[in-house]
Scaffold this active site. Sequence first.
Site, PDB file in Angstrom:
ATOM      1  N   LYS A 142      -1.238  -2.321   7.634  1.00 18.12           N
ATOM      2  CA  LYS A 142      -1.224  -2.123   6.179  1.00 18.12           C
ATOM      3  C   LYS A 142      -0.589  -3.319   5.478  1.00 18.12           C
ATOM      4  CE  LYS A 142       0.734   1.947   6.566  1.00 18.12           C
ATOM      5  NZ  LYS A 142       1.313   3.292   6.307  1.00 18.12           N
ATOM      6  N   ASP A 145       9.769   0.373   2.146  1.00 15.81           N
ATOM      7  CA  ASP A 145       8.801   1.234   2.824  1.00 15.81           C
ATOM      8  C   ASP A 145       9.412   2.593   3.161  1.00 15.81           C
ATOM      9  OD1 ASP A 145       6.199   1.583   3.876  1.00 15.81           O
ATOM     10  OD2 ASP A 145       6.919   1.240   5.910  1.00 15.81           O
ATOM     11  N   LYS A 154       6.401   1.400  -1.395  1.00 20.91           N
ATOM     12  CA  LYS A 154       5.558   2.524  -0.975  1.00 20.91           C
ATOM     13  C   LYS A 154       5.872   3.742  -1.828  1.00 20.91           C
ATOM     14  CE  LYS A 154       6.166   4.766   3.009  1.00 20.91           C
ATOM     15  NZ  LYS A 154       6.071   5.032   4.469  1.00 20.91           N
TER      16      LYS A 154
END
Length: 768
Positions: free
Chosen positions: A122, A242, A282
Amino acid sequence: MMISGNGSRKKVGKLHNCNVLATDLKGQPEIHGLFNKLKTYVKPSSGEWCVPDPNVALRHPPEKHCRLQALKASLNAVKNQLSDKNVQVWHQHTNSTNRAGKVMAAVRSVANAEICTQAWCKFYEILGTFDLPPLEALHNGELNTVHLCEAPGAFITALNHYLKTSESKRYCDWSWAANTLNPYHEANGGGTTIADDRLIANTLPWWYFGSENTGDIMTQKYLLELQTFVANMRRVDVVTADGSFDCQENPDEQEALVASLHYCEVTAALLLLNPGGSFVLKMFTLYEHSSVCLLYLLTCCFGSVSVFKPATSKSGNSEVYVVCLRYEGKEAVRPLLSKLIRNYGPHLADREALFPASAIPETFQRQHEEVCLYFHTLQVETITENLQLFEGMSVEQRQRLDHIRDRTAEEYLQRFQVSFLPRSQWVSRNTVTPACCVVAVGRPLNQKNQSGSFNERRELNSLSWKGRIQKGCHATCIQTHCAEAAGTACMLEGPLSGCEVSSWYVIVGPALPSIRNSPFCEGGLLNHLNEALMDADLDWTRVSPCGSCRAASAASILSGVSALCNLTGDCVGEQKERQCLVFGDRSAWSPCGADLGNLALRFSAAPSFPQRGSTALHDGDPCYQRQVLGCLVFSLQALGSGDALLLPVFSALTRVTAAVVLCLHVCFHSVTFRCPPPSGVVGALLVCVGFCPEAAAGILPFLTELLDCMAGLEGEKDAHETPSPPPRDRQVLQFVPMEEILNRGLTEFLRTLNTEIIQQKLHLLMQA
């Protein structure tokens, strides 16, 4: 017939080629769409999008946005259709329908990527889609990055791969620092802490856990300390965040549950970044007022803000990445940033809204609704398709899916120019063993060991702790009666050489409230034990032995010690009387009816096991730890060459008691254990044979000073006095570097030891 057959095959071949070509033509737009799931906020030329007045911040209650809440209800209604699906079967199905499901395997085969996980793929995709490292930093040949909530470290290794394999960036001088919840801190809970320490164990100096050693980014003290830690960087060019929590037991409210974490991550990024820097965050769904405020703040602080869902992020989940480019600098947001820092903490998004709805322009709210609708549609379409295919998939559907999956993997490799990176250029290249090989033996890389459906798991959580054990994967082991030979097959052979005592250091931090996590134990077992010990009707100090368990007898243990002492003596050409120092009650050992030969017993008081009030601390109780260390120091001072030691321990879940076992490993030819010890029904007996005074001399001064440090923290003048209840403020958390504890087979020994201890405790508690 042969000619006819060949002709048929040629016709079939042409037909097949036509079908493949048709599939390619139909599938190309779908593949293109996979890599372009992106929405960018467009600032109006009027300049009305600006940071609101700090005086209105954090003063008003959160507000509901009707259209966004309708999208939330719609999505949850679709997701609720999955509640009766077995999670493992469903994941297997969605993995098979995931268009990007073959990308990771393709990357592994081509790139030799370090920690090649979904997160690696990702982030590599984000790097290939956006100008994330600012061009100015690359032109200057210096790049500095900070990675928040980063464990296990795949963003770091992906960025390293990207820089090392890109011609234009290969000679960039890159420095990085990382944050995560400390996987070695015993009070960090399993639901929020990533156990995978492959990169961390190899690069500990680059990971900052703060003065309290927790790595908790949601505390104001840690945030300010992190700013100091990265102050040696000339400038911070990129920050990534994240982070997430385990919300699988309440998936409908994932966005609200992680809102405060997102606020903390954004505040940290705005504080750390230099002008022109980039930020990747995120997030999940963006329906709540907290998300609206956060996205608006980011659009005011950065030149470009996009919401991006990588092709390698499973289409059926809510995960998106907010990519922010060209930070305008702290000056533009300084008054608000100061207020955010003053109110910083784990409830930053729970009390008041960041901004009132009236402070957010209607033009932004309309764009935000369009963004939410776009990603809502994508997710609902995926879940709906997966539900339909779950009922049955035709051969044609399967073939088309497989073809798309193959083409997607090819597209990924080509689009992002994925190429091979030699292991010598990995992040962990300077260590003895690379990150992919250094995971502590037996430790899980993925903690999501869920099974059954959501409804079944919810029903399981409603049971008592005994009921959960009986229906869980540990039931058979816990119900098995103890064998006399338990522990004999697990041995540390020493004396261990190569320990650099000069590199040992003491970490002192806030006293542990409980032991919720241990790198030396399987998390599920520890959770079961903690749940059992919370039962008010149970008192483990009064638990009776199990009549069917066969504990090792004192006679058999001493006989084995005597034989090993004689064997050690033969190895060095000596035959003399050996001393065996036994910490425990003499009545449990003598007379034992065994022929001890040249073995003379000497007894001393054993450490006092923690009482019921501190049960959840296990061996983390500072008073108990000081006693164990005191026994160790006394032993090293009292024993002679080739002597033996029998030391009972309650458990070895903490870094302190693990380091005590390491010290025994350094000083003895062999260390093994028996569980339970003859003198009690809980814990284990460490059996140490073949004392080496030369090795002990190297660590004894350090341990003596450590004992004084522990006594000082407890307010004790003499470390050998009878302990009184310590003030619960600070304690020693670690005194041997984790790099040493995690190596040379010690972790496997400790995991086996703790597994036996915990299974035996639960075995007895189940019968109580």
